[in-house]
Design a protein around this motif. Structure first.
Motif, PDB file in Angstrom:
ATOM      1  N   LYS A 110      10.599  25.234 -25.791  1.00  0.00           N
ATOM      2  CA  LYS A 110      10.334  24.084 -24.921  1.00  0.00           C
ATOM      3  C   LYS A 110      11.606  23.598 -24.227  1.00  0.00           C
ATOM      4  N   ASN A 111      12.698  23.489 -25.001  1.00  0.00           N
ATOM      5  CA  ASN A 111      13.943  23.005 -24.410  1.00  0.00           C
ATOM      6  C   ASN A 111      14.400  23.918 -23.280  1.00  0.00           C
ATOM      7  N   THR A 112      14.230  25.223 -23.463  1.00  0.00           N
ATOM      8  CA  THR A 112      14.700  26.181 -22.456  1.00  0.00           C
ATOM      9  C   THR A 112      13.831  26.130 -21.200  1.00  0.00           C
ATOM     10  N   VAL A 113      12.501  26.109 -21.376  1.00  0.00           N
ATOM     11  CA  VAL A 113      11.640  26.153 -20.186  1.00  0.00           C
ATOM     12  C   VAL A 113      11.621  24.814 -19.436  1.00  0.00           C
ATOM     13  N   HIS A 114      11.849  23.722 -20.150  1.00  0.00           N
ATOM     14  CA  HIS A 114      11.938  22.418 -19.475  1.00  0.00           C
ATOM     15  C   HIS A 114      13.056  22.421 -18.434  1.00  0.00           C
ATOM     16  N   LEU A 115      14.155  23.111 -18.761  1.00  0.00           N
ATOM     17  CA  LEU A 115      15.302  23.149 -17.843  1.00  0.00           C
ATOM     18  C   LEU A 115      14.969  23.897 -16.550  1.00  0.00           C
ATOM     19  N   CYS A 116      13.920  24.707 -16.591  1.00  0.00           N
ATOM     20  CA  CYS A 116      13.505  25.436 -15.379  1.00  0.00           C
ATOM     21  C   CYS A 116      12.274  24.792 -14.745  1.00  0.00           C
ATOM     22  N   GLY A 117      11.874  23.631 -15.211  1.00  0.00           N
ATOM     23  CA  GLY A 117      10.805  22.892 -14.535  1.00  0.00           C
ATOM     24  C   GLY A 117       9.389  23.192 -14.992  1.00  0.00           C
ATOM     25  N   PHE A 118       9.222  23.879 -16.114  1.00  0.00           N
ATOM     26  CA  PHE A 118       7.868  24.172 -16.587  1.00  0.00           C
ATOM     27  C   PHE A 118       7.260  22.953 -17.276  1.00  0.00           C
ATOM     28  N   LYS A 119       5.963  22.713 -16.982  1.00  0.00           N
ATOM     29  CA  LYS A 119       5.240  21.584 -17.570  1.00  0.00           C
ATOM     30  C   LYS A 119       4.145  22.108 -18.482  1.00  0.00           C
ATOM     31  N   LYS A 120       3.865  21.352 -19.527  1.00  0.00           N
ATOM     32  CA  LYS A 120       2.911  21.840 -20.525  1.00  0.00           C
ATOM     33  C   LYS A 120       1.464  21.748 -20.052  1.00  0.00           C
ATOM     34  N   VAL A 121       0.696  22.790 -20.345  1.00  0.00           N
ATOM     35  CA  VAL A 121      -0.732  22.754 -20.107  1.00  0.00           C
ATOM     36  C   VAL A 121      -1.418  23.029 -21.442  1.00  0.00           C
ATOM     37  N   ILE A 122      -2.439  22.238 -21.739  1.00  0.00           N
ATOM     38  CA  ILE A 122      -3.150  22.378 -23.021  1.00  0.00           C
ATOM     39  C   ILE A 122      -4.554  22.881 -22.704  1.00  0.00           C
ATOM     40  N   LEU A 123      -4.848  24.090 -23.146  1.00  0.00           N
ATOM     41  CA  LEU A 123      -6.065  24.787 -22.735  1.00  0.00           C
ATOM     42  C   LEU A 123      -6.999  24.999 -23.917  1.00  0.00           C
ATOM     43  N   PRO A 124      -8.307  25.167 -23.640  1.00  0.00           N
ATOM     44  CA  PRO A 124      -9.252  25.377 -24.742  1.00  0.00           C
ATOM     45  C   PRO A 124      -9.025  26.725 -25.436  1.00  0.00           C
ATOM     46  N   THR A 125      -9.400  26.798 -26.710  1.00  0.00           N
ATOM     47  CA  THR A 125      -9.232  28.059 -27.441  1.00  0.00           C
ATOM     48  C   THR A 125     -10.433  28.974 -27.252  1.00  0.00           C
ATOM     49  N   PHE A 126     -11.549  28.478 -26.696  1.00  0.00           N
ATOM     50  CA  PHE A 126     -12.642  29.400 -26.390  1.00  0.00           C
ATOM     51  C   PHE A 126     -13.127  29.209 -24.953  1.00  0.00           C
ATOM     52  N   GLU A 127     -13.608  30.311 -24.396  1.00  0.00           N
ATOM     53  CA  GLU A 127     -14.001  30.356 -22.991  1.00  0.00           C
ATOM     54  C   GLU A 127     -15.234  31.242 -22.870  1.00  0.00           C
ATOM     55  N   ASN A 128     -15.840  31.250 -21.682  1.00  0.00           N
ATOM     56  CA  ASN A 128     -16.891  32.218 -21.405  1.00  0.00           C
ATOM     57  C   ASN A 128     -16.341  33.638 -21.510  1.00  0.00           C
ATOM     58  N   ILE A 129     -17.100  34.535 -22.131  1.00  0.00           N
ATOM     59  CA  ILE A 129     -16.649  35.919 -22.281  1.00  0.00           C
ATOM     60  C   ILE A 129     -16.226  36.512 -20.944  1.00  0.00           C
ATOM     61  N   ALA A 130     -16.991  36.180 -19.889  1.00  0.00           N
ATOM     62  CA  ALA A 130     -16.755  36.783 -18.573  1.00  0.00           C
ATOM     63  C   ALA A 130     -15.322  36.568 -18.090  1.00  0.00           C
ATOM     64  N   LEU A 131     -14.703  35.446 -18.472  1.00  0.00           N
ATOM     65  CA  LEU A 131     -13.330  35.188 -18.023  1.00  0.00           C
ATOM     66  C   LEU A 131     -12.406  36.326 -18.462  1.00  0.00           C
ATOM     67  N   PHE A 132     -12.597  36.809 -19.671  1.00  0.00           N
ATOM     68  CA  PHE A 132     -11.691  37.848 -20.174  1.00  0.00           C
ATOM     69  C   PHE A 132     -12.095  39.243 -19.723  1.00  0.00           C
ATOM     70  N   THR A 133     -13.409  39.509 -19.624  1.00  0.00           N
ATOM     71  CA  THR A 133     -13.787  40.845 -19.144  1.00  0.00           C
ATOM     72  C   THR A 133     -13.319  41.016 -17.702  1.00  0.00           C
ATOM     73  N   ARG A 134     -13.355  39.938 -16.921  1.00  0.00           N
ATOM     74  CA  ARG A 134     -12.950  40.053 -15.518  1.00  0.00           C
ATOM     75  C   ARG A 134     -11.443  40.034 -15.313  1.00  0.00           C
ATOM     76  N   SER A 135     -10.677  39.473 -16.233  1.00  0.00           N
ATOM     77  CA  SER A 135      -9.227  39.395 -16.028  1.00  0.00           C
ATOM     78  C   SER A 135      -8.489  40.445 -16.852  1.00  0.00           C
ATOM     79  N   VAL A 136      -8.654  40.400 -18.148  1.00  0.00           N
ATOM     80  CA  VAL A 136      -7.947  41.353 -19.020  1.00  0.00           C
ATOM     81  C   VAL A 136      -8.431  42.774 -18.721  1.00  0.00           C
ATOM     82  N   GLY A 137      -9.734  42.920 -18.440  1.00  0.00           N
ATOM     83  CA  GLY A 137     -10.265  44.223 -18.020  1.00  0.00           C
ATOM     84  C   GLY A 137     -11.255  44.815 -19.002  1.00  0.00           C
ATOM     85  N   GLU A 138     -12.372  45.331 -18.444  1.00  0.00           N
ATOM     86  CA  GLU A 138     -13.463  45.896 -19.261  1.00  0.00           C
ATOM     87  C   GLU A 138     -12.999  47.046 -20.137  1.00  0.00           C
TER      88      GLU A 138
END
Ligand SMILES: [Zn+2]
Ligand SMILES: [Zn+2]
Length: 410
Positions: free
Chosen positions: A28-56
């Motif tokens: 956190k200390n290192t990425v803050h110095l480069c302007g990164f901001k925290k995003v808090i995301l859900p741990t589960f998603e629609n299956i389609a999100l991963f089949t379409r991005s990570v790849g079938e």
């Protein structure tokens, strides 16, 4: 009957959890110095999100995802990685219209049904960064430099390998050349690779099978097939990494196990982990945001595996730390409670043993807690207004006359 953790997951208890915290804080200390901001995301998603991005056709989607149907009949996956969710959120909240470019970081558990081994659990933790909206090679170099900085700050020895896997206009040419070459040696490939040949021939390049590795030695190299755009981008990244004094080597066979990468890919590895040597990896994924329904937006990012880094960093500092207040008698105990409060208000780590055992047992506790100093407050100390003060590092004991002096000594 006693119930234990499910196979492949782990409790991270002290003192190991302190290493975890140290890694997260350093990240956190290192990425803050480069302007990164925290995003808090859900741990589960629609299956389609991963089949379409990570790849079938990837191992992650075919073999490793935790899938379930919720009570509303929705098809859900526990997230196997962080980038897909970050991209979904970026699109869903229309961030491209609000910011010239976006830098996000996330930290959290990911889930993959893999064979458990040291540093690889089925629930594992990643810390990752994503940059949306910048296509120039300078952001590749800056991101890689920052990743190196995180590992340096954690005092980890690493090597860095980089490659370019081209774009939608040049990679098909390479794929064709690769399929042609591999087809001529098909009988020497493992069954998995025979199956990969048509759908995902690039994955043959990182197959761990001995015979496949032999075949791969003589295949055409992707960087010979890059289009001018990809070639110029890659050359500029290399030049800038040299300017930023990042040490790296080129690995034309590195393709990464996910489909969404374009152009630059990179892996930070450690010699000290055996075959499971990748500790931080990422790359550019210029098409993913559009493919998931957003505006065409260039992007890049990386993720690092916290458990693997925990295996690499030295056991959390064995240095003694803090003040143990050892009290005797009712007056001593009350004075001890007040003193502990004063020290804690000054950000000094302070323990007090409420069990008020014998002198010997209290010192034993202080040693087991690895405390640095013991302050002894008994009725005699209260009546005569002084503190008995012992340093557990040197074993030296002395009399201290005032609270101010005590604080100064600590
Ligand atoms: Zn290209
Ligand atoms: Zn193979």
């Amino acid at each position: 009957m006693e119930i234990k953790t499910v196979r492949g997951v782990e409790d991270i208890i002290p003192p190991k959890s302190e290493k975890f915290e140290k890694i997260v804080e350093t990240f956190k200390n290192t990425v803050h110095l480069c302007g990164f901001k925290k995003v808090i995301l859900p741990t589960f998603e629609n299956i389609a999100l991963f089949t379409r991005s990570v790849g079938e056709t990837t191992d992650i989607v075919q073999k490793e995802m935790y899938l379930f149907e919720d009570r509303g009949g929705r098809k859900i996956a526990l997230r196997p990685e962080g980038t897909a969710s970050a991209v979904r959120a970026y699109i869903q909240h229309g961030i491209y219209a609000k910011e010239p470019f976006t830098k996000w970081f996330y930290i959290g558990p990911m889930f993959r049904y893999e064979r458990p081994q040291a540093g690889r659990n089925r629930q594992f933790y990643q810390a990752g960064c994503e940059i949306f909206g910048i296509s120039s090679p300078g952001s590749d170099a800056e991101l890689i430099k920052m990743a190196a900085k995180i590992l340096e700050n954690l005092e980890i020895d690493f090597t860095l390998e980089i490659n370019s896997i081209g774009c939608n206009s040049c990679r098909p040419n390479y794929k064709t050349a690769l399929i042609n070459h591999l087809s001529s040696e098909k009988e020497n490939l493992c069954q998995d690779c025979k199956n990969r040949l048509d759908g995902n021939p690039l994955r043959v390049l990182d197959c761990k099978n001995k015979n496949c590795k032999k075949v791969v030695k003589n295949v055409p190299i992707i960087t010979d097939y890059l289009c001018d755009k990809c070639k110029n981008h890659f050359e500029k990244v290399i030049e800038l990494l040299k300017t930023l004094e990042v040490k790296f080597s080129l690995n034309p066979f590195m393709v990464r196990g996910l489909d969404y990468y374009t152009k630059t890919v990179f892996e930070f590895k450690s010699k000290n982990l055996g075959a499971q040597s990748t500790i931080l990896a990422g790359g550019r994924y210029d098409n993913l945001i559009k493919e998931l329904g957003g505006q065409e937006t260039p992007a890049l990012g990386f993720a690092m595996g916290i458990e693997r880094i925990m295996l690499l960093i030295e056991k959390s500092e064995k240095n003694r730390n803090g003040v143990f207040i050892s009290t005797f008698g009712e007056k001593g105990y009350l004075e001890g409670l007040k003193t502990a409060e004063i020290l804690r208000n000054r950000n000094i780590y302070t323990e007090i043993d409420h069990r008020q055992g014998s002198f010997k047992s209290q010192f034993k506790t202080a040693n087991r807690l690895n405390m640095k100093h013991v302050v002894i407050i008994g009725d005699e100390e209260v009546e005569n207004r002084f503190y008995s003060f012992k340093c557990l590092e040197t074993g030296k004991q002395e009399r201290i006359e005032s609270l101010a002096e005590l604080i100064a000594r600590i």
